[in-house]
Scaffold this motif. Structure first.
Motif, PDB file in Angstrom:
ATOM      1  N   LEU A   1     103.333 -51.736 106.620  1.00 50.91           N
ATOM      2  CA  LEU A   1     102.164 -52.263 107.301  1.00 50.91           C
ATOM      3  C   LEU A   1     102.105 -53.784 107.191  1.00 50.91           C
ATOM      4  O   LEU A   1     101.624 -54.460 108.076  1.00 50.91           O
ATOM      5  CB  LEU A   1     100.888 -51.657 106.705  1.00 50.91           C
TER       6      LEU A   1
ATOM      7  N   SER B   1     102.250 -47.060 104.128  1.00 50.23           N
ATOM      8  CA  SER B   1     101.838 -45.683 103.907  1.00 50.23           C
ATOM      9  C   SER B   1     103.067 -44.782 103.988  1.00 50.23           C
ATOM     10  O   SER B   1     104.180 -45.250 104.217  1.00 50.23           O
ATOM     11  CB  SER B   1     100.789 -45.278 104.953  1.00 50.23           C
TER      12      SER B   1
ATOM     13  N   THR C   1      97.751 -45.022 102.208  1.00 47.17           N
ATOM     14  CA  THR C   1      97.676 -46.421 102.624  1.00 47.17           C
ATOM     15  C   THR C   1      98.167 -47.265 101.460  1.00 47.17           C
ATOM     16  O   THR C   1      98.575 -46.742 100.428  1.00 47.17           O
ATOM     17  CB  THR C   1      96.233 -46.836 102.973  1.00 47.17           C
ATOM     18  N   GLU C   2      98.109 -48.545 101.608  1.00 47.10           N
ATOM     19  CA  GLU C   2      98.461 -49.494 100.561  1.00 47.10           C
ATOM     20  C   GLU C   2      99.923 -49.376 100.156  1.00 47.10           C
ATOM     21  O   GLU C   2     100.783 -49.608 100.985  1.00 47.10           O
ATOM     22  CB  GLU C   2      97.504 -49.376  99.374  1.00 47.10           C
TER      23      GLU C   2
ATOM     24  N   SER D   1      97.008 -45.588  96.566  1.00 45.67           N
ATOM     25  CA  SER D   1      95.808 -45.839  97.365  1.00 45.67           C
ATOM     26  C   SER D   1      94.694 -44.861  97.030  1.00 45.67           C
ATOM     27  O   SER D   1      94.925 -43.681  96.800  1.00 45.67           O
ATOM     28  CB  SER D   1      96.137 -45.769  98.855  1.00 45.67           C
TER      29      SER D   1
END
Length: 161
Positions: free
Chosen positions: A55, A63, A84-85, A108
């Motif tokens: 991302l 992710s 995520t993250e 995340s």
């Protein structure tokens, strides 16, 4: 058992080669933001990939993705994203019914956890937990559990018996 084996070339591309003649059977290119770290084949020859989606290329924040390609690598059957993250998948295995089992690490707080207890707490964002997830033959998450106590936990292999 198929006579093909898989070789990695770079972060986003791979090819399959016939083991007996060492000739190129096919080649494909994945979307540039998909970083596959694991690969598996099912009994029908479908190709399963798991890894991370970048991302933010500077922080490597991303992710998890799991993709199923048809046996000729000409079309995606599904691509599923979760977490995520700094989450990433490190291993994948497929059963005879076409269910994919994925293992990796997650940090995340939005990581999708099903269930509760020792194998069910969500990451708190301050460290990594290992995870195992099961996806059905259509790429829908059936369960996802975390493993470990945080800080630097992770799951780096998975096998089915």
């Amino acid at each position: 058992m198929r006579s093909n084996f898989l070789l990695w070339f770079g972060l986003a591309s791979w090819l399959a080669t016939n083991a007996q003649s060492a000739t190129l059977s096919y080649s494909t290119f994945l979307r540039s933001f998909l970083n596959p770290y694991a690969i598996a084949l099912d009994a029908d020859g479908n190709i399963y990939l798991a890894g991370s989606v970048v991302l933010d290329p500077y922080s490597r924040q991303g992710s998890i993705f799991v993709a199923k390609l048809n046996p000729t690598a000409t079309a995606y059957e599904y691509v599923t994203y979760f977490g995520t993250e700094y989450d990433q998948a490190a291993a994948i295995a497929v059963d005879l019914a076409g269910n994919a089992y994925v293992a990796g690490s997650a940090s995340s707080t939005s990581f999708p956890v099903t269930g509760t207890g020792v194998l069910g707490h969500a990451p708190n964002g301050s460290g990594f937990l290992g995870f195992v997830a099961k996806l059905d033959p259509h790429g829908v998450i059936q369960y996802s559990v975390t493993l470990g106590a945080g800080a630097s936990s992770g799951a780096y292999a998975i096998a089915l018996t």
